[in-house]
Design an enzyme around this catalytic site. Structure first.
Site, PDB file in Angstrom:
ATOM      1  N   ASP A 224       1.028  -1.152  -0.052  1.00 23.30           N
ATOM      2  CA  ASP A 224       0.010   0.176   0.147  1.00 23.30           C
ATOM      3  C   ASP A 224       0.872   1.360   0.077  1.00 23.30           C
ATOM      4  O   ASP A 224       1.742   1.205   0.706  1.00 23.30           O
ATOM      5  CB  ASP A 224      -0.823  -0.081   1.316  1.00 23.30           C
TER       6      ASP A 224
ATOM      7  N   THR B  61      -7.369   3.001   9.580  1.00 25.26           N
ATOM      8  CA  THR B  61      -7.398   3.675  11.040  1.00 25.26           C
ATOM      9  C   THR B  61      -8.413   2.864  11.845  1.00 25.26           C
ATOM     10  O   THR B  61      -8.168   2.830  13.218  1.00 25.26           O
ATOM     11  CB  THR B  61      -8.087   5.070  10.685  1.00 25.26           C
TER      12      THR B  61
ATOM     13  N   HIS C  59      -9.542   4.655  -1.026  1.00 23.64           N
ATOM     14  CA  HIS C  59      -8.782   4.997   0.094  1.00 23.64           C
ATOM     15  C   HIS C  59      -9.395   5.779   1.194  1.00 23.64           C
ATOM     16  O   HIS C  59     -10.632   6.359   0.918  1.00 23.64           O
ATOM     17  CB  HIS C  59      -7.606   5.765  -0.087  1.00 23.64           C
TER      18      HIS C  59
END
Ligand code: G3H
Ligand code: 13P
Ligand code: ZN
Length: 282
Positions: free
Chosen positions: A82, A234, A209
């Site tokens: 990523d 997150t 994203h």
């Protein structure tokens, strides 16, 4: 390895559903993601360059591949880099065993994005690895001024088509008002922009994203608009750390790290299972 990221994305596109690409940086997070996939269905495990460096990229590569190998049973799981930023990041992740890489040259000029991405595609494809690129930028919590000029950072559909045609990328990260972290996103995602990107690029898997704070209504609309993969970092970090903080809140008298890390792993697994269900429309 149990699956290739690109096949997982194409299956999702064909089936009008989406998958999650979940970030890891250690054993417990990887097990949580793989165990969730075993229960719910396909997904992509991914690490950023920072994630690979944290554990040493060869060690991380083997760790992730072994966990997929020994714990996923028949679930299809891809392994992806990523936000690779340089040629070295890409080479090192491919050496570590990913089947797919992202080259994030989104902060460069359009011309340089094309140039850099094209070099990466040539190298990655020679090695049997597929490539995701980004056009437009997905802002980051804590790294941006509080006010974002969304029109200047979202994906330009015509340029997106040019980027795909000139570089041969396999998947595209789009910006339609999404942001990394729990960062203020655009009031309403730019659905017309997504529709235009999909119209111009009907065959390209589109990646969203910064999806941690996307709920089921927007997720459904994004899938209808052509998104087949949502990136989640997150929410995983919060699930892991909030469990540990909760358990240690009144002073820590635990003497076995496995007790805390095991609870945090279980919590992450349940969050990832919920995301996979939401993305797959279950
Ligand atoms: O999108 C990327 C991440 O949320 C930031 O990841 O801290 O591993 O570079 P990193
Ligand atoms: P969040 O941190 O908002 O979940 O975004 C993750 C991401 O985009 C990873 O590439
Ligand atoms: Zn991202």
């Amino acid at each position: 390895m149990r699956g290739k990221s690109i096949e997982i994305l194409r299956d999702a596109m064909r089936g009008d559903y989406a998958v999650g690409a979940f970030n890891t940086s250690n054993m417990e997070l990887t097990q949580a993601i793989v165990r969730a996939a075993k229960q719910e269905g396909p997904c992509i495990v991914q690490a950023t360059t920072n994630g690979f460096k944290y554990g040493n990229s060869q060690v991380m590569g083997r760790l992730v591949k072994n966990i997929i190998e020994f714990e996923s049973e028949s679930a299809k799981i891809g392994f992806h880099l990523d936000h690779g930023k340089s040629f070295d990041d890409i080479v090192s992740a491919i050496d570590a065993g990913v089947d797919s890489v992202m080259i994030d040259a989104s902060l460069m000029s359009f011309e340089d994005n094309i140039k850099v991405t094209k070099q990466i595609v040539e190298y990655a494809h020679k090695n049997g690895v597929t490539v995701q690129a980004e056009l437009g930028a997905v802002p980051y919590l804590g790294r941006e001024d509080q006010e974002i000029d969304w029109d200047s950072v979202m994906t330009n559909p015509v340029q997106a088509k040019e980027l795909v045609e000139k570089t041969g990328i396999d998947a595209l990260a789009v910006g339609i008002g999404n942001a990394h972290g729990f960062f203020k996103e655009r009031d309403v995602p730019d659905w017309e922009r997504l529709e235009e990107i999909r119209r111009l690029l009907p065959e390209t898997p589109l990646i969203m994203h910064g999806a941690s704070d996307w709920g089921d209504v927007n997720v459904k609309k994004a899938i209808e608009g052509g998104v087949c993969c949502f990136n989640i970092d997150t929410d995983i970090r919060v699930a892991f750390l909030s469990t540990i903080c909760h358990e240690t809140g009144n002073g820590c008298n635990v003497t076995d790290p496995r007790k805390l890390l095991g609870l945090a792993r279980d919590k992450v697994q349940s969050v990832v299972q919920g995301k996979i269900r939401m993305f797959s429309g279950k």
